[in-house]
Design a protein around this motif. Structure first.
Motif, PDB file in Angstrom:
ATOM      1  N   ALA A  64       0.838  -1.194   0.000  1.00 31.39           N
ATOM      2  CA  ALA A  64       0.000   0.000   0.000  1.00 31.39           C
ATOM      3  C   ALA A  64       0.873   1.244   0.000  1.00 31.39           C
ATOM      4  O   ALA A  64       0.589   2.215  -0.702  1.00 31.39           O
ATOM      5  CB  ALA A  64      -0.916  -0.009   1.214  1.00 31.39           C
ATOM      6  N   LEU A  65       1.965   1.214   0.794  1.00 28.02           N
ATOM      7  CA  LEU A  65       2.872   2.360   0.843  1.00 28.02           C
ATOM      8  C   LEU A  65       3.508   2.595  -0.513  1.00 28.02           C
ATOM      9  O   LEU A  65       3.580   3.713  -1.002  1.00 28.02           O
ATOM     10  CB  LEU A  65       3.953   2.131   1.899  1.00 28.02           C
ATOM     11  CG  LEU A  65       3.501   2.274   3.357  1.00 28.02           C
ATOM     12  CD1 LEU A  65       4.606   1.819   4.293  1.00 28.02           C
ATOM     13  CD2 LEU A  65       3.097   3.715   3.644  1.00 28.02           C
TER      14      LEU A  65
ATOM     15  N   ASN B  61       1.108   3.868  -3.033  1.00 28.05           N
ATOM     16  CA  ASN B  61       0.456   5.110  -2.666  1.00 28.05           C
ATOM     17  C   ASN B  61       1.169   6.293  -3.310  1.00 28.05           C
ATOM     18  O   ASN B  61       0.704   7.409  -3.226  1.00 28.05           O
ATOM     19  CB  ASN B  61       0.454   5.245  -1.140  1.00 28.05           C
ATOM     20  CG  ASN B  61      -0.685   6.119  -0.679  1.00 28.05           C
ATOM     21  OD1 ASN B  61      -1.716   6.188  -1.340  1.00 28.05           O
ATOM     22  ND2 ASN B  61      -0.491   6.796   0.438  1.00 28.05           N
ATOM     23  N   SER B  62       2.309   6.000  -3.928  1.00 24.70           N
ATOM     24  CA  SER B  62       3.090   7.069  -4.538  1.00 24.70           C
ATOM     25  C   SER B  62       2.518   7.406  -5.907  1.00 24.70           C
ATOM     26  O   SER B  62       2.224   6.516  -6.705  1.00 24.70           O
ATOM     27  CB  SER B  62       4.545   6.617  -4.657  1.00 24.70           C
ATOM     28  OG  SER B  62       5.216   7.451  -5.562  1.00 24.70           O
ATOM     29  N   ASP B  63       2.364   8.682  -6.173  1.00 22.28           N
ATOM     30  CA  ASP B  63       1.795   9.108  -7.452  1.00 22.28           C
ATOM     31  C   ASP B  63       2.795   8.977  -8.590  1.00 22.28           C
ATOM     32  O   ASP B  63       2.448   9.140  -9.749  1.00 22.28           O
ATOM     33  CB  ASP B  63       1.340  10.570  -7.361  1.00 22.28           C
ATOM     34  CG  ASP B  63       0.309  10.741  -6.268  1.00 22.28           C
ATOM     35  OD1 ASP B  63      -0.413   9.753  -5.998  1.00 22.28           O
ATOM     36  OD2 ASP B  63       0.232  11.846  -5.689  1.00 22.28           O
TER      37      ASP B  63
ATOM     38  N   ARG C  42      -2.748  -1.882  -9.073  1.00 21.39           N
ATOM     39  CA  ARG C  42      -3.644  -2.099  -7.940  1.00 21.39           C
ATOM     40  C   ARG C  42      -4.632  -3.229  -8.240  1.00 21.39           C
ATOM     41  O   ARG C  42      -4.905  -4.068  -7.388  1.00 21.39           O
ATOM     42  CB  ARG C  42      -4.400  -0.817  -7.607  1.00 21.39           C
ATOM     43  CG  ARG C  42      -3.573   0.120  -6.753  1.00 21.39           C
ATOM     44  CD  ARG C  42      -4.401   1.266  -6.235  1.00 21.39           C
ATOM     45  NE  ARG C  42      -3.577   2.139  -5.425  1.00 21.39           N
ATOM     46  CZ  ARG C  42      -3.808   3.427  -5.259  1.00 21.39           C
ATOM     47  NH1 ARG C  42      -4.845   3.979  -5.851  1.00 21.39           N
ATOM     48  NH2 ARG C  42      -3.015   4.148  -4.500  1.00 21.39           N
TER      49      ARG C  42
ATOM     50  N   CYS D  29      -5.323  -0.809   3.951  1.00 19.28           N
ATOM     51  CA  CYS D  29      -4.253   0.140   4.234  1.00 19.28           C
ATOM     52  C   CYS D  29      -4.253   1.280   3.222  1.00 19.28           C
ATOM     53  O   CYS D  29      -4.017   2.433   3.576  1.00 19.28           O
ATOM     54  CB  CYS D  29      -2.895  -0.558   4.220  1.00 19.28           C
ATOM     55  SG  CYS D  29      -2.699  -1.661   5.608  1.00 19.28           S
ATOM     56  N   THR D  30      -4.513   0.956   1.950  1.00 19.40           N
ATOM     57  CA  THR D  30      -4.566   2.011   0.945  1.00 19.40           C
ATOM     58  C   THR D  30      -5.631   3.035   1.330  1.00 19.40           C
ATOM     59  O   THR D  30      -5.398   4.246   1.291  1.00 19.40           O
ATOM     60  CB  THR D  30      -4.891   1.414  -0.440  1.00 19.40           C
ATOM     61  OG1 THR D  30      -3.929   0.420  -0.731  1.00 19.40           O
ATOM     62  CG2 THR D  30      -4.862   2.474  -1.514  1.00 19.40           C
TER      63      THR D  30
ATOM     64  N   LEU E  56      -4.455   5.028   4.357  1.00 23.70           N
ATOM     65  CA  LEU E  56      -3.370   5.960   4.037  1.00 23.70           C
ATOM     66  C   LEU E  56      -3.918   7.198   3.341  1.00 23.70           C
ATOM     67  O   LEU E  56      -3.502   8.324   3.607  1.00 23.70           O
ATOM     68  CB  LEU E  56      -2.336   5.282   3.128  1.00 23.70           C
ATOM     69  CG  LEU E  56      -1.388   4.300   3.801  1.00 23.70           C
ATOM     70  CD1 LEU E  56      -0.483   3.657   2.770  1.00 23.70           C
ATOM     71  CD2 LEU E  56      -0.555   5.011   4.859  1.00 23.70           C
ATOM     72  N   GLN E  57      -4.863   6.964   2.445  1.00 19.26           N
ATOM     73  CA  GLN E  57      -5.386   8.094   1.685  1.00 19.26           C
ATOM     74  C   GLN E  57      -6.224   9.018   2.548  1.00 19.26           C
ATOM     75  O   GLN E  57      -6.454  10.168   2.190  1.00 19.26           O
ATOM     76  CB  GLN E  57      -6.198   7.584   0.492  1.00 19.26           C
ATOM     77  CG  GLN E  57      -5.266   7.087  -0.604  1.00 19.26           C
ATOM     78  CD  GLN E  57      -5.995   6.402  -1.729  1.00 19.26           C
ATOM     79  OE1 GLN E  57      -7.195   6.146  -1.633  1.00 19.26           O
ATOM     80  NE2 GLN E  57      -5.276   6.104  -2.799  1.00 19.26           N
ATOM     81  N   SER E  58      -6.691   8.489   3.675  1.00 20.48           N
ATOM     82  CA  SER E  58      -7.520   9.331   4.530  1.00 20.48           C
ATOM     83  C   SER E  58      -6.687  10.142   5.518  1.00 20.48           C
ATOM     84  O   SER E  58      -7.215  10.957   6.251  1.00 20.48           O
ATOM     85  CB  SER E  58      -8.541   8.480   5.274  1.00 20.48           C
ATOM     86  OG  SER E  58      -7.888   7.741   6.264  1.00 20.48           O
TER      87      SER E  58
ATOM     88  N   THR F 161       2.207   8.282  10.426  1.00 21.57           N
ATOM     89  CA  THR F 161       1.439   7.376   9.565  1.00 21.57           C
ATOM     90  C   THR F 161       0.948   6.155  10.340  1.00 21.57           C
ATOM     91  O   THR F 161      -0.247   5.841  10.335  1.00 21.57           O
ATOM     92  CB  THR F 161       2.315   6.905   8.374  1.00 21.57           C
ATOM     93  OG1 THR F 161       2.982   8.024   7.832  1.00 21.57           O
ATOM     94  CG2 THR F 161       1.467   6.234   7.323  1.00 21.57           C
TER      95      THR F 161
END
Lengths: 413, 551
Positions: free
Chosen positions: B335-336, B339-341, B350, B423-424, B427-429, B453
């Protein structure tokens, strides 16, 4: 208040009216019964292959006997357990398909009712009737006879000269295929399929009394049992047998021509034939010097002790399930020798070389013990065989299993 | 003025609404409700009637109570909240509470092999099964007679004399009967019943009283008895003396022995079987009785079962813990990363990541079972097969350790997508400005992760980890499909626990078929599991509350 009373009156009126409608339909059903229409429904549990044989022909019986037969498809592996739990709770089917080795357990748990075979006994194979007899009482109707045999893939090997199992292995190895003689074992072992080998060492599961009846006394302990265990250990070490070989692998590998021989029952051969293979069925050669005797399995139908329709159910079993045409229809889907002697003499059965091969291999077959003690044997027995083939010490493993079985039999009484 | 009337009107409307609950206004909705309720009531009344007719008093009573409650709720004025709650409650009652009560009940019985049904069923089956046909005796034409609602049989004996008898009434000559050839056609005081009058044969009379009818041949119980053929009600067959149930003695009288010796098996109502000299009746089973706490006592005191229980319990906890830990950290890591753009094709990756989650778990387990097969599996043959000298690992059946490792790894494969998703989302929240300000304050990536985090993540994820633990604690599918609880060490009995048996698969083994099912013991064990999982959940949720306090 008045309004509430009115509401209640309407509600009660509607309720009673609807309930009366329900009741009315019930009464209609009864008056139908009076006019000769069926009011009796028999529920029959059948597995996915046999249901195909029965479905098209059962309608005729329904019409002539005036009963409704409800065929319910069940997974064969689930039937025994579900029959146990449901019938013991007063529910379950009237009739269920099964095999004769269930007999002991079903009787011991009061789950099945006798079926009077006296009127049809002379039309049925004697051994099939014997398989459904316990303490003089007959339970259920047999429909076929089956046994394990040796099957040869004619595309790999066209002739068998071997007279002993060792020669057979040598012969098979000479073809250069990956495997030699396929035998399903799996992690839990399979005492049923390997029984021809075991019996050739003079190590029957149980001792038989003077009348040929099985006693709950183990016959595979001591030297003959040890000899067999050591033989299994040897074949396991040589890689002839392996715990990795399951039913599915036997089916796939034999079909792919990866071995010239397989020790299997008629159900697999039916699949191979359907796949267009050219196979020959032979007796299993002796491994230990004495005749290799497979078990004689007798599939059939049981009558639930909780069936409220004993008369209708027995009529269905006697008049329909043992009839020649029904048994021939079942032969078409399973390839097993019909228990009805007239059906067994039918040209389509007699002229089938596969059936002939199984019949020849089954000449020395012995009835699978149907005593309750047999129930304690299967799992420890199979597991001991699998462990030995997997490399465990043959004699010690075998003795431990026998001691466990003996203890379980004593405990179960 | 106009203003006042307006207020008056509004007040009157409010009053009207108050007195006329929505439930009772005579609108269309009311009639829809009335019809629906009438349907429910009709079904209910039908159910009650059937339940009492077949003798299920408990079900009948529960239905009556439910019907009254439902009617009250939907026709009363004051039960507005209940209107929303009742349907759910009813289904909860039927599908949850009933199951739980039944499980608890079974745990206190000896329900299992040879103690399956009721005493009545046992007696009926034993008596019926003990009636063995005498093959040498003649099959006689019989007449079925009815006196009141008791069936009787009549036949013509060798002297041309009519013999009439009934259940527990030995055959006796009846000189007044009309005899035609070998058939009795009428007996004064009785109604003759034809076969066509029975259900399934053209009529409506139940056949059970006839198939159960057993008429003694004479007053000597060793003479045997007569029964009509189930397949032909016009013929009677002779049966050898069998087992008789004596109600006064509460015992079976067994007359089947070859030497003519009678054996009396007394009913033992604490063990639920018929016994004579310590031996149970061999021709059939016993019945289900309450045994109190016996099953629970056995779980903890029977040395064999207690060690089994302890061993399995430890592995269950280890398995559940490791499953959650491995899947969570794998999921978190992915997820970490995702999570990177900066990653191109993020959505595609995903989706790929989540795939294992999309397959039914039991199917994946079966697939893995084949992949891990020692001789035929892809893992040994292809993935590890290139290693020189590699002979293949017997993953699932070789040793307890390899099997346990395999189970954990397969569960990792099955379970990480869930954790990845969770987790994704979590993390986004996490608000971006917190991270921004942390960066400004000079916190490095490691510090940002461990101080911001992770704690924030745990707040939302911890309850899910607990539920995941509870799920894996009872992850029957995986164990059953992959290893079946095995491997059982060579030399151990089949009923011993295997290397990967968790508690619920042990319950299944105990209740399993073929090898003496013991449902009583199995349900007792499942109740223990319930208690353990419940305690863990309560304890952990307390702990998570303290996590929130940190924030």
């Amino acid at each position: 208040m008045k309004r509430l009373a009115a509401v209640a009156a309407v509600a009660i009126g509607l309720t009673v009216g609807l309930a009366a409608c329900g009741g009315g339909q019930k009464d209609d059903g009864k008056s139908n019964g009076d006019s000769g229409k069926s009011s009796v429904t028999l529920t029959v549990w059948v597995d996915e292959t046999r249901i195909n044989a029965l479905k098209p022909i059962v309608g005729e019986y329904e019409k002539s006997a005036g009963v409704t037969i409800k065929l319910e498809q069940k997974n064969f592996d689930d039937i025994r357990a579900d029959f146990n739990t449901q019938v013991s709770a007063g529910a379950g089917p009237d009739i269920a398909v099964g095999a004769n080795d269930w007999l002991g357990e079903l009787i011991a748990n009061n789950l099945i009712a006798p079926v009077d075979l006296s009127t049809v006994a002379d039309q049925l194979d004697e051994r099939a009737v014997a398989a459904y007899t316990s303490a003089g009482q007959t339970y259920g109707v047999p429909y076929a006879l089956e046994n394990i045999a040796l099957v040869r893939n004619n595309a790999v090997l066209s002739e068998t000269k071997a007279t002993t199992f060792d020669e057979l292995i040598a012969e098979a190895k000479a073809t250069g295929t990956e495997g030699s003689v396929l035998l399903q074992i799996g992690e839990e072992g399979d005492g049923y399929t390997s029984y021809p080998l075991q019996s050739s060492f003079g190590a029957p599961v149980f001792k038989q009394d003077a009348d040929g009846e099985w006693t709950p006394e183990l016959g595979m302990t001591g030297d003959p049992g040890h000899a067999y265990a050591q033989y299994l250990g040897k074949l396991g070490a040589e890689g002839v047998f392996s715990k990795s070989v399951t039913y599915d692998i036997v089916k796939a590998d034999f079909q792919a021509g990866k071995a010239p021989y397989a020790i299997v029952g008629p159900w697999l051969v039916a699949d191979w034939k359907a796949a267009g293979m050219d196979v020959t069925v032979l007796p299993v050669p002796s491994a230990g010097g004495q005749p290799a005797q497979p078990f004689l399995g007798v599939p059939g139908f049981f009558l639930s002790a909780q069936s409220k329709q004993q008369a209708a159910a027995q009529r269905f079993m006697i008049n329909f399930l043992t009839a020649k045409d029904t048994q021939l229809a079942l032969f078409d889907v399973g390839g097993r020798l019909p228990a009805n002697t007239e059906a067994a003499a039918d040209p389509k059965v007699v002229e089938d070389p596969i059936v002939g091969g199984f019949l020849e291999a089954g000449k020395s077959a012995v009835l699978q013990p149907a005593i309750p003690a047999m129930n304690q044997v299967w799992k420890p027995w199979g597991k001991a065989e699998a462990d030995i083939i997997g490399g465990a010490d043959p004699v010690a493993t075998w003795d431990k299993a026998m001691a466990d079985i003996q203890q379980a039999i004593t405990a179960a009484g | 003025m106009s203003n006042e009337t307006g207020i008056d009107r509004a007040a009157a409307k409010r009053r009207r609404q108050a007195t006329e609950a929505h439930a009772q206004s005579w609108g269309a909705g009311f009639f829809v409700k009335l019809t629906l309720m009438a349907l429910i009531d009709a079904l209910g009344v039908y159910g009650v009637w059937t339940a009492f007719k077949v003798g299920s008093t408990v079900i009948g009573t529960v239905l009556v109570v439910l019907l009254i409650v439902v009617n009250y709720v939907y026709f009363a004025k004051r039960a507005l909240p209940a209107k929303y709650i009742v349907p759910g409650m009813v289904f909860l009652l039927i599908f949850q509470i009933y199951v739980m009560i039944n499980t608890a009940y079974v745990a206190f019985t000896n329900y299992g092999d040879r103690h399956m049904g009721t005493k009545q069923d046992a007696i009926e089956a034993i008596v019926r099964n003990s009636q063995v046909l005498d093959p040498d005796a003649p099959v006689r034409p019989v007449a079925l007679l009815l006196e009141g609602d008791e069936y009787h049989l009549a036949y013509v004996d060798e002297d041309g004399q009519a013999q009439v008898g009934g259940q527990d009434e030995p055959f006796a000559a009846d000189p007044e009967a009309t005899v035609e050839g070998d058939q009795v056609t009428a007996v004064p005081g009785y109604t003759t019943v034809q076969e066509a009058e029975f259900e399934g044969l053209g009529g409506t009379r139940p056949t059970k009283p006839v198939t159960d009818l057993l008429v003694p041949l004479s007053s000597d119980p060793n003479a045997g008895s007569m029964k009509v053929m189930a397949t032909d009600f016009t013929r009677g067959q002779t049966y050898r003396p069998g087992v008789e149930y004596n109600e006064a003695e509460d015992a079976l009288i067994d007359r089947t022995s070859k030497d003519g010796q009678e054996i009396v098996y007394k009913a033992n109502n604490t063990t639920g079987q018929f016994e004579a000299n310590g031996q149970r009746y061999p021709g059939g089973g016993g019945w289900k009785v309450m045994v109190g706490f016996d099953n629970f006592v056995k779980l903890f005191t029977d040395p064999e079962i207690a060690t089994t229980f302890a061993k399995v319990f430890i592995w269950t906890v280890v398995f559940a813990f490791l499953s959650v830990a491995t899947t969570f950290f794998a999921g978190l890591l992915l997820a970490l990363v995702f999570n990177s753009d900066r990653i191109r094709g993020l959505k595609f990756y995903r989706v790929i990541m989540i795939l294992p989650y999309a397959f039914p778990g039991f199917m994946s387990a079966l697939l893995w079972k084949n992949l891990l097969n020692k001789d035929y599996g892809v893992i040994n043959n292809v993935i590890l097969g290139w290693i020189p000298g590699f002979e293949g690992v017997d993953w699932l059946t070789g040793s307890a350790l390899t099997a346990q490792v395999s189970v954990i790894l397969v569960n990792l494969w099955l379970g990480y997508p869930y954790m990845f998703l969770v987790c994704t989302g979590a993390l986004q929240s996490i608000p971006g400005d917190i991270m921004e300000s942390a960066k400004v304050d000079g916190a490095g990536p490691v510090k940002r992760f461990s101080k911001i985090t992770l704690p924030l993540l745990f707040v939302s994820v911890a309850p899910l980890l607990i539920s995941s633990f509870a799920f894996n604690f009872n992850n029957f599918n995986l164990i059953y499909m992959l290893t079946g609880g095995g491997p059982i060490p060579p030399g151990d009995s089949v009923n011993d626990p295997g290397g990967t048996d968790i508690m619920i698969s042990m319950v299944y083994k105990l209740a399993g078929v073929g090898q003496n099912p013991d449902y009583g013991l199995a349900t007792a064990l499942s109740i223990i599991i319930f208690i353990v999982v419940g305690l863990i959940a309560v304890f952990s949720f307390r702990k998570t509350r303290s996590l929130e306090d940190v924030m």
